[in-house]
Design a protein around this motif. Structure first.
Motif, short mmCIF file in Angstrom:
data_model
loop_
_atom_site.label_atom_id
_atom_site.label_comp_id
_atom_site.label_asym_id
_atom_site.label_seq_id
_atom_site.Cartn_x
_atom_site.Cartn_y
_atom_site.Cartn_z
N LYS A 118 0.86 -1.32 -0.16
CA LYS A 118 0.20 -0.03 0.15
C LYS A 118 1.04 0.78 0.34
N THR A 147 2.81 1.35 -3.11
CA THR A 147 2.04 1.58 -4.41
C THR A 147 1.57 3.78 -4.25
N ASN A 148 1.10 3.91 -2.98
CA ASN A 148 1.11 5.17 -3.32
C ASN A 148 2.06 6.65 -3.08
N LEU A 169 -3.85 -0.33 7.40
CA LEU A 169 -3.90 -1.31 5.91
C LEU A 169 -5.16 -0.84 5.81
N ASP A 206 -5.32 5.36 6.71
CA ASP A 206 -4.98 6.70 5.47
C ASP A 206 -5.56 8.33 5.84
#
Length: 260
Positions: free
Chosen positions: A92, A95-96, A124, A129
């Motif tokens: 994650k 990817t970001n 997660l 986030d």
């Protein structure tokens, strides 16, 4: 100590920790190079490196969140094989294009100090986030208020003690070392270094007393501290803070476990 290499994408926007050599990711389109079809080795190594950074940074920040002293015994030692969840979190983060250390630290920013740290799976979640994306702006406001408050507190404390001491140096020393005055370690360190420029070694030693906790405070979010407290933070301190944080994180390092 051998030179460490960790892999970060060129899109993180945040430099790697002091002492870490950035390596261009062979699978990143940002450098115009793509890995050959079927060649997953570079990507696997990258995920492994990021997972290890995440896991050991998590243990450091979890100890701090719990109010524990940051020692080898409270941070703990990682296992030779990371749990699969860390590779999911790493995927994650990669990817970001996020900085893995900053991701962990900002997630912990969003929590009330002293509460039990969340388990790795929380990282997660969408809530994690949200903490990461909003912590910077909220922290800027918090730091601006803290700087004004601590500046006023220090000035008032010094004025109030002038009649009790013979010299200004004694007044400053008294304020710097009085734990009942609500001044943070980074503020005390910066104040002591500022005074030492004109008043010498006595205050360099006073600053050294607060160096490590000041570094850990600064590393909560270096970019925000630089923007809001940059006028009082001594030159050279950011690099030293990164070295101290890297040393503490390294104490929690797990053995390398590259997976094919």
């Amino acid at each position: 100590m051998p030179h460490k290499t960790q892999h970060f994408t060129a899109t993180t926007g945040t430099p790697p920790p002091m002492g870490v050599q950035p390596v261009i990711d062979a699978t990143s389109s940002s450098n115009g190079v793509s890995a050959p079809d079927g060649d997953v080795t570079a990507a696997a190594l990258k995920l492994d490196a990021v997972a290890k950074v995440l896991e050991r940074t998590y243990r450091v920040e979890a100890a701090r969140q719990s109010g524990l002293p940051l020692t080898a015994s409270t941070i703990g030692v990682g296992t030779p094989r990371l749990q699969p969840v860390w590779f999911q979190i790493a995927r994650k983060v990669v990817t970001n294009g996020w900085d893995p250390e900053l991701f962990i630290r900002r997630v912990f920013h969003g929590m009330v100090a002293g509460l039990r740290p969340p388990g790795p799976r929380f990282l997660l979640s969408r809530r994690a986030d949200e903490f990461f994306r909003t912590a910077g702006a909220a922290f800027e406001q918090e730091l601006a208020i803290a700087l004004r408050s601590q500046t006023n507190t220090a000035a008032c404390s010094m004025t109030a003690r002038q009649s009790a001491f013979k010299t200004p140096q004694d007044v400053w020393t008294s304020v710097l070392h009085d734990s009942h005055i609500p001044l943070s370690a980074l503020f005390r360190y910066s104040l002591a270094i500022g005074i030492s420029e004109k008043h010498g070694e006595r205050f360099v030693k006073a600053a050294a007393w607060y160096l490590e906790p000041a570094a850990m405070q600064y590393m909560r979010d270096p970019e925000v501290y630089d923007r809001i407290w940059g006028a009082i933070i001594p030159p050279g301190f950011p690099a030293e803070a990164r070295r101290i944080y890297a040393r503490i994180v390294t104490a929690a390092e797990t053995p390398m476990d590259f997976r094919k």
